[in-house]
Structure formats: C-alpha cells, structure tokens
Scaffold this active site. Structure first.
Site, PDB file in Angstrom:
ATOM      1  NE  ARG A  21      65.270  41.002  32.820  1.00 25.93           N
ATOM      2  CZ  ARG A  21      65.278  42.305  33.153  1.00 25.93           C
ATOM      3  NH1 ARG A  21      64.154  42.981  33.233  1.00 25.93           N
ATOM      4  NH2 ARG A  21      66.437  42.914  33.368  1.00 25.93           N
ATOM      5  CD  GLU A  58      66.346  36.731  32.229  1.00 24.28           C
ATOM      6  OE1 GLU A  58      66.534  37.340  33.300  1.00 24.28           O
ATOM      7  OE2 GLU A  58      66.752  37.143  31.133  1.00 24.28           O
ATOM      8  CB  SER A  67      70.547  37.323  33.006  1.00 26.49           C
ATOM      9  OG  SER A  67      71.056  38.620  32.868  1.00 26.49           O
TER      10      SER A  67
HETATM   11  P1  FAD Z   1      64.088  33.180  21.738  1.00 23.47           P
HETATM   12  O1  FAD Z   1      65.271  32.899  22.561  1.00 23.47           O
HETATM   13  O2  FAD Z   1      64.038  32.626  20.368  1.00 23.47           O
HETATM   14  O3  FAD Z   1      62.772  32.720  22.518  1.00 23.47           O
HETATM   15  C1  FAD Z   1      62.608  33.031  23.873  1.00 23.47           C
HETATM   16  C2  FAD Z   1      61.238  32.519  24.335  1.00 23.47           C
HETATM   17  O4  FAD Z   1      60.206  33.276  23.708  1.00 23.47           O
HETATM   18  C3  FAD Z   1      60.977  31.071  23.955  1.00 23.47           C
HETATM   19  O5  FAD Z   1      60.201  30.473  24.966  1.00 23.47           O
HETATM   20  C4  FAD Z   1      60.169  31.168  22.677  1.00 23.47           C
HETATM   21  O6  FAD Z   1      59.323  30.060  22.469  1.00 23.47           O
HETATM   22  C5  FAD Z   1      59.366  32.446  22.909  1.00 23.47           C
HETATM   23  N1  FAD Z   1      59.068  33.194  21.683  1.00 23.47           N
HETATM   24  C6  FAD Z   1      59.982  33.820  20.880  1.00 23.47           C
HETATM   25  N2  FAD Z   1      59.339  34.446  19.868  1.00 23.47           N
HETATM   26  C7  FAD Z   1      58.018  34.202  20.040  1.00 23.47           C
HETATM   27  C8  FAD Z   1      56.849  34.564  19.309  1.00 23.47           C
HETATM   28  N3  FAD Z   1      56.897  35.313  18.201  1.00 23.47           N
HETATM   29  N4  FAD Z   1      55.649  34.096  19.750  1.00 23.47           N
HETATM   30  C9  FAD Z   1      55.565  33.337  20.889  1.00 23.47           C
HETATM   31  N5  FAD Z   1      56.643  32.971  21.614  1.00 23.47           N
HETATM   32  C10 FAD Z   1      57.840  33.398  21.195  1.00 23.47           C
HETATM   33  N6  FAD Z   1      67.051  40.069  27.995  1.00 23.47           N
HETATM   34  C11 FAD Z   1      66.607  41.152  28.676  1.00 23.47           C
HETATM   35  O7  FAD Z   1      65.441  41.184  29.111  1.00 23.47           O
HETATM   36  N7  FAD Z   1      67.414  42.220  28.882  1.00 23.47           N
HETATM   37  C12 FAD Z   1      68.683  42.273  28.438  1.00 23.47           C
HETATM   38  O8  FAD Z   1      69.372  43.265  28.640  1.00 23.47           O
HETATM   39  C13 FAD Z   1      69.198  41.138  27.735  1.00 23.47           C
HETATM   40  N8  FAD Z   1      70.476  41.123  27.308  1.00 23.47           N
HETATM   41  C14 FAD Z   1      70.958  40.020  26.681  1.00 23.47           C
HETATM   42  C15 FAD Z   1      72.290  40.005  26.289  1.00 23.47           C
HETATM   43  C16 FAD Z   1      72.829  38.899  25.643  1.00 23.47           C
HETATM   44  C17 FAD Z   1      74.269  38.904  25.229  1.00 23.47           C
HETATM   45  C18 FAD Z   1      71.996  37.789  25.367  1.00 23.47           C
HETATM   46  C19 FAD Z   1      72.529  36.602  24.619  1.00 23.47           C
HETATM   47  C20 FAD Z   1      70.664  37.787  25.765  1.00 23.47           C
HETATM   48  C21 FAD Z   1      70.135  38.900  26.434  1.00 23.47           C
HETATM   49  N9  FAD Z   1      68.800  38.938  26.872  1.00 23.47           N
HETATM   50  C22 FAD Z   1      68.319  40.038  27.524  1.00 23.47           C
HETATM   51  C23 FAD Z   1      67.915  37.771  26.668  1.00 23.47           C
HETATM   52  C24 FAD Z   1      67.237  37.758  25.264  1.00 23.47           C
HETATM   53  O9  FAD Z   1      67.985  38.484  24.331  1.00 23.47           O
HETATM   54  C25 FAD Z   1      65.823  38.318  25.306  1.00 23.47           C
HETATM   55  O10 FAD Z   1      65.031  37.563  26.196  1.00 23.47           O
HETATM   56  C26 FAD Z   1      65.155  38.311  23.934  1.00 23.47           C
HETATM   57  O11 FAD Z   1      63.912  38.955  23.985  1.00 23.47           O
HETATM   58  C27 FAD Z   1      64.970  36.901  23.352  1.00 23.47           C
HETATM   59  O12 FAD Z   1      64.596  37.057  22.002  1.00 23.47           O
HETATM   60  P2  FAD Z   1      64.711  35.878  20.966  1.00 23.47           P
HETATM   61  O13 FAD Z   1      64.016  36.304  19.714  1.00 23.47           O
HETATM   62  O14 FAD Z   1      66.107  35.444  20.814  1.00 23.47           O
HETATM   63  O15 FAD Z   1      63.828  34.763  21.696  1.00 23.47           O
HETATM   64  P1  NAP Z   2      74.824  45.634  36.439  1.00 25.37           P
HETATM   65  O1  NAP Z   2      74.704  47.053  35.999  1.00 25.37           O
HETATM   66  O2  NAP Z   2      76.164  45.073  36.790  1.00 25.37           O
HETATM   67  O3  NAP Z   2      73.855  45.397  37.681  1.00 25.37           O
HETATM   68  C1  NAP Z   2      73.746  44.127  38.313  1.00 25.37           C
HETATM   69  C2  NAP Z   2      72.309  43.886  38.673  1.00 25.37           C
HETATM   70  O4  NAP Z   2      71.898  44.835  39.641  1.00 25.37           O
HETATM   71  C3  NAP Z   2      71.450  44.067  37.468  1.00 25.37           C
HETATM   72  O5  NAP Z   2      71.068  42.813  37.032  1.00 25.37           O
HETATM   73  C4  NAP Z   2      70.319  44.976  37.909  1.00 25.37           C
HETATM   74  O6  NAP Z   2      69.063  44.359  37.958  1.00 25.37           O
HETATM   75  C5  NAP Z   2      70.670  45.440  39.294  1.00 25.37           C
HETATM   76  N1  NAP Z   2      70.794  46.917  39.274  1.00 25.37           N
HETATM   77  C6  NAP Z   2      71.879  47.650  38.997  1.00 25.37           C
HETATM   78  N2  NAP Z   2      71.631  48.969  39.134  1.00 25.37           N
HETATM   79  C7  NAP Z   2      70.339  49.052  39.503  1.00 25.37           C
HETATM   80  C8  NAP Z   2      69.483  50.142  39.815  1.00 25.37           C
HETATM   81  N3  NAP Z   2      69.917  51.398  39.792  1.00 25.37           N
HETATM   82  N4  NAP Z   2      68.216  49.868  40.154  1.00 25.37           N
HETATM   83  C9  NAP Z   2      67.758  48.620  40.205  1.00 25.37           C
HETATM   84  N5  NAP Z   2      68.517  47.544  39.919  1.00 25.37           N
HETATM   85  C10 NAP Z   2      69.797  47.756  39.576  1.00 25.37           C
HETATM   86  O7  NAP Z   2      74.147  44.692  35.340  1.00 25.37           O
HETATM   87  P2  NAP Z   2      74.682  44.263  33.904  1.00 25.37           P
HETATM   88  O8  NAP Z   2      74.877  42.805  33.890  1.00 25.37           O
HETATM   89  O9  NAP Z   2      75.782  45.158  33.431  1.00 25.37           O
HETATM   90  O10 NAP Z   2      73.391  44.541  33.005  1.00 25.37           O
HETATM   91  C11 NAP Z   2      72.977  45.862  32.739  1.00 25.37           C
HETATM   92  C12 NAP Z   2      71.484  45.862  32.407  1.00 25.37           C
HETATM   93  O11 NAP Z   2      71.252  45.012  31.279  1.00 25.37           O
HETATM   94  C13 NAP Z   2      70.619  45.296  33.550  1.00 25.37           C
HETATM   95  O12 NAP Z   2      69.418  46.015  33.581  1.00 25.37           O
HETATM   96  C14 NAP Z   2      70.368  43.875  33.142  1.00 25.37           C
HETATM   97  O13 NAP Z   2      69.104  43.395  33.587  1.00 25.37           O
HETATM   98  C15 NAP Z   2      70.387  43.960  31.612  1.00 25.37           C
HETATM   99  N6  NAP Z   2      70.866  42.696  31.068  1.00 25.37           N
HETATM  100  C16 NAP Z   2      69.990  41.659  31.020  1.00 25.37           C
HETATM  101  C17 NAP Z   2      70.383  40.445  30.492  1.00 25.37           C
HETATM  102  C18 NAP Z   2      69.387  39.324  30.382  1.00 25.37           C
HETATM  103  O14 NAP Z   2      69.669  38.348  29.704  1.00 25.37           O
HETATM  104  N7  NAP Z   2      68.248  39.420  31.001  1.00 25.37           N
HETATM  105  C19 NAP Z   2      71.678  40.263  30.013  1.00 25.37           C
HETATM  106  C20 NAP Z   2      72.550  41.342  30.094  1.00 25.37           C
HETATM  107  C21 NAP Z   2      72.125  42.556  30.621  1.00 25.37           C
HETATM  108  P3  NAP Z   2      68.075  44.278  36.700  1.00 25.37           P
HETATM  109  O15 NAP Z   2      68.566  43.102  35.936  1.00 25.37           O
HETATM  110  O16 NAP Z   2      66.776  44.018  37.370  1.00 25.37           O
HETATM  111  O17 NAP Z   2      68.131  45.539  35.927  1.00 25.37           O
END
Ligand code: FAD
Ligand code: NAP
Length: 335
Positions: free
Chosen positions: A164, A331, A235
């Site tokens: 991340r 994050e 997250s």
């Molecule tokens: P923004 O929120 O608008 O920006 C995020 C950051 O990136 C800011 O610092 C911004 O300045 C910068 N930025 C954005 N666009 C640019 C650009 N073009 N150039 C330079 N900087 C830029 N994330 C995960 O990794 N995995 C997931 O599974 C995941 N699930 C999510 C589920 C939900 C319900 C929600 C609400 C969020 C989730 N996220 C997840 C977090 C988020 O969706 C991601 O990080 C996504 O990539 C953010 O995109 P955004 O366009 O909304 O960025």
């Molecule tokens: P989950 O399946 O309940 O798991 C909880 C956490 O345990 C996750 O965050 C994941 O870490 C870790 N995990 C689970 N199984 C794993 C495996 N086999 N190997 C390594 N790590 C494992 O999580 P969830 O909330 O439903 O989310 C599902 C996936 O979507 C995850 O990968 C999560 O990262 C992603 N997600 C991300 C965001 C975000 O905003 N970043 C929001 C929603 C969902 P990791 O996060 O490192 O995968």
C-alpha cells in the site's frame, strides 16, 4: 482558457465530508494539466490532486489548487503472443477499466474488481486485494512534475512500490500529477485464487477472468460497505507487519490472533481484529464509528466532520498501541 471553480467537495469524497475547494479545476487532458501547473507557478499556489476521493479524509477547506482528474482514454499500445500493453488515462474509473480488461480476456487485475477510485490513483498506494497488487501489472506511469512542468515516465522499478505504498505516496506526494498508467496484462492468465474464500466462491471447473471478477464482486458486495449508503474510505489503517517475537508473545494472551507470514520472517496481523479486540465495534463518537463487518473501515454514520473522524482514528491508534504495543499506520490520506 482554464477557469477555477469554488465547489463543495461533499460529492467528491467517499466520506462525504462537506468542505469547500476554493480553486478547483477539472482536468480533462494533459494540455489542461499543463495550464494548471503554469497557473500554480504564477499564483504561487500548491497543487493537490484528487481522483475519486475514496482514499481521502478532508479535515478543512482546500485553499490550494485542487486538480480533479477526469481525463479519459484507453488505448491498446502493443501486443505480443503472451501480453498486451494497455494505456489508461488517470481519470478513467478504475472499475470500468477492470471491466474493459476482463471483457477483452486480459488477465491480471480481475482480483482488483470493484475497488473505488480512478486509474491514476492505483499506483499511488499500489492498490491490492484478494492476493493481488497492481504493481505486478504496471509497466509505466506517466507523470507531470508540478515544480518543473516536465513530463517524466516512471518504469515499474522506479516506483518504489511496497505494501500500500509507492514513491507517489511519500517522496513525490503532491509534486507530480499522474497522467496515465500503462499496464502489462496477460493473454494467458494464471488466476490467483488462493486468498481466503475466493476459491470457494467459484464453482466453475475451469474459471475465467470473468468468473473471478464476478466472485470478487459478490464477496465485496456482501461484506464491504457501499460508500453511497455508508460513507467510508475503505481500510483506514494498513495491516501492521510485526516481528515473530512480538507475535508469539501476543499469541499467549490472544490465541485466536489472525496472522499471515511475510518475507524476512515477519508476520502480518489483521488491524481490523486488533481494533475489534479493543472494543471499538460497540463505540460511536460524534457520528463516527467502525463498520460492523470490518473494524478496519471507519464509517461516517451521521454527518461527522473530518476533524471528528481524525480524532476517532487517533483514539483507535492509541488504544491499539496501549493494548498490543503495535502502531497501526494510517492508510487514508489526510488533508
Ligand atoms: P483519491 O482518494 O482521490 O486520492 C488518493 C491519493 O492519491 C491522494 O493523495 C491523491 O492526491 C493521490 N492521487 C489521486 N490521483 C492522482 C493522480 N492522478 N496523480 C497524482 N496523485 C493522485 N484500496 C485498496 O488498495 N484495495 C481495496 O480493496 C480497496 N477497497 C476499498 C473499498 C472501499 C469501499 C473504499 C471506499 C476504498 C477502498 N480502497 C481500496 C481505497 C481506495 O479506493 C484506493 O486507494 C483508490 O485507489 C483511491 O482512488 P481515488 O481515485 O479515489 O484516489
Ligand atoms: P479479510 O478477507 O477479512 O482479511 C482480513 C485481513 O487479513 C486482510 O486485510 C488481509 O490483508 C489479510 N488476509 C486475509 N487472507 C489473507 C491471505 N490468504 N494472505 C495474506 N493476507 C490475508 O479482508 P476484507 O476486509 O474482506 O478485504 C478483502 C480484500 O480487499 C483484502 O485484500 C483487503 O486488503 C482488500 N480491501 C482493501 C481495502 C482498502 O481500503 N485498502 C478496503 C476493503 C478491502 P491484506 O489487506 O494485506 O490483503
């Protein structure tokens, strides 16, 4: 001629925080971004870039220049027997791009289905889910330097991708605009189905990328809160990676602690479980609480402002540290 607008950001961030952006610009092209960079120089103002606002917490009005990425375009650049190189503009909606790739049977990002936000933000925090990280399919990232106005291409190895994390999230934060991302996708994908219950969710004997996408969408829709109904930014914290020693000590008191081995003998623990064990699922303060299915997700239940969400998150960090001796890192990007 580019024109600044003063707007409310309530519909431009998934926490639905109602702050104002006094100088916002909707970026529809590279030329437009260049104009905004020029203006920022002459006005001596910083540029803050916004995609879909799904990883942002606004705690105050934005007085810098806000560049909202809405440039569009998906181009297939090159194909080999095994791979296809696809360039997508930063303002494309990430999940539309995943759908496009899946429809064309290009493999590599199907596990990243339904992640909110834009293509340009995907490399910023090296988005990841269900065992896949976007870094593994990024060939290059095209950027515009907000200081010099120069274009710079970052090859995959130049991006300092981590869990991340990337160079764009720390060293180059707010100093470059990502204009487009080029992906190297596979025509003969090896599916990644080892994560959690993904395999169980797929009934087909020989699943395709489309089957994986559908399964991921089903799992996400059944578990994760939809920001339209339940404002959140996913997250709020990263999952901490701790030493094996600390893990073994904690395990004595918390035998059900979930853990995953990582490289260098360290252990990843689930921040959501730590937060849950501290009792936060029962708690709400000033309209903010954690989600019932996933305590890692902070929810704006009742028109909370950004400061209240930030304070609640700091309370969580302090309690988790006091209880487990683990610092959980944020994050979400705070402005
Ligand atoms: P923004 O929120 O608008 O920006 C995020 C950051 O990136 C800011 O610092 C911004 O300045 C910068 N930025 C954005 N666009 C640019 C650009 N073009 N150039 C330079 N900087 C830029 N994330 C995960 O990794 N995995 C997931 O599974 C995941 N699930 C999510 C589920 C939900 C319900 C929600 C609400 C969020 C989730 N996220 C997840 C977090 C988020 O969706 C991601 O990080 C996504 O990539 C953010 O995109 P955004 O366009 O909304 O960025
Ligand atoms: P989950 O399946 O309940 O798991 C909880 C956490 O345990 C996750 O965050 C994941 O870490 C870790 N995990 C689970 N199984 C794993 C495996 N086999 N190997 C390594 N790590 C494992 O999580 P969830 O909330 O439903 O989310 C599902 C996936 O979507 C995850 O990968 C999560 O990262 C992603 N997600 C991300 C965001 C975000 O905003 N970043 C929001 C929603 C969902 P990791 O996060 O490192 O995968």
């Amino acid at each position: 001629m580019i024109q600044a607008r003063s707007i409310s950001l309530k519909e431009y961030n998934t926490f639905h925080i109602d702050v104002n952006a006094l100088y916002s610009f909707f970026c529809i092209s590279e030329a437009y971004a260049r104009e905004v960079v020029k203006l920022s120089k002459s006005e001596e103002k910083k540029i803050v870039v916004l995609g879909g606002g799904s990883n942002m917490l606004f705690t105050r009005d934005v007085e810098d220049i806000l560049l909202i990425m809405q440039n569009k375009g998906i181009d297939i650049l090159n194909e080999t027997a095994d791979n296809v190189f696809v360039k997508a503009a930063a303002g494309e909606i990430w999940d539309d791009f995943v759908a496009f790739c899946v429809e064309h049977h290009y493999g590599g990002i199907e596990n990243l289905s339904l992640i909110p936000g834009t293509v340009g933000a995907a490399p910023v925090q090296n988005i990841g889910a269900y065992g896949v990280e976007v870094k593994d399919v990024i060939a290059e990232v095209e950027t515009l330097d907000t200081e010099t106005g120069e274009k710079r291409i970052f090859k995959q190895n130049d991006c300092s991708f981590g869990y991340r994390d990337s160079i764009f999230k720390n060293k180059l934060k707010n100093s470059c605009v990502i204009l487009s991302v080029t992906f190297k996708l596979s025509k003969h994908p090896r599916l990644e189905l080892s994560y959690g219950n993904l395999n169980k969710e797929i009934s087909q004997k020989e699943p395709t990328v489309a089957d994986v996408r559908e399964a991921v969408i089903r799992i996400r829709e059944s578990k994760l809160p939809n920001p339209e109904k339940c404002p959140n930014a996913g997250s709020f914290f990263k999952n901490p990676i701790i030493s094996a020693d600390l893990y073994l000590r904690l395990k004595e008191n918390y035998p059900n602690l979930v853990s995953y081995p990582t490289e260098k003998g360290k252990v990843k623990v689930a921040a959501g479980q730590l937060i849950d064990l501290c009792g936060f699922k029962e708690m709400k303060e000033n309209g903010v609480g954690v989600h019932k299915n996933q305590a890692l997700v902070l929810v704006n239940y009742d028109n909370a402002d950004g400061q209240s969400i930030l304070r609640f998150s700091e309370k969580i960090q302090a309690k988790v540290f006091e209880t487990f001796g683990i610092h959980i890192e944020r994050e979400v990007n705070v402005y």
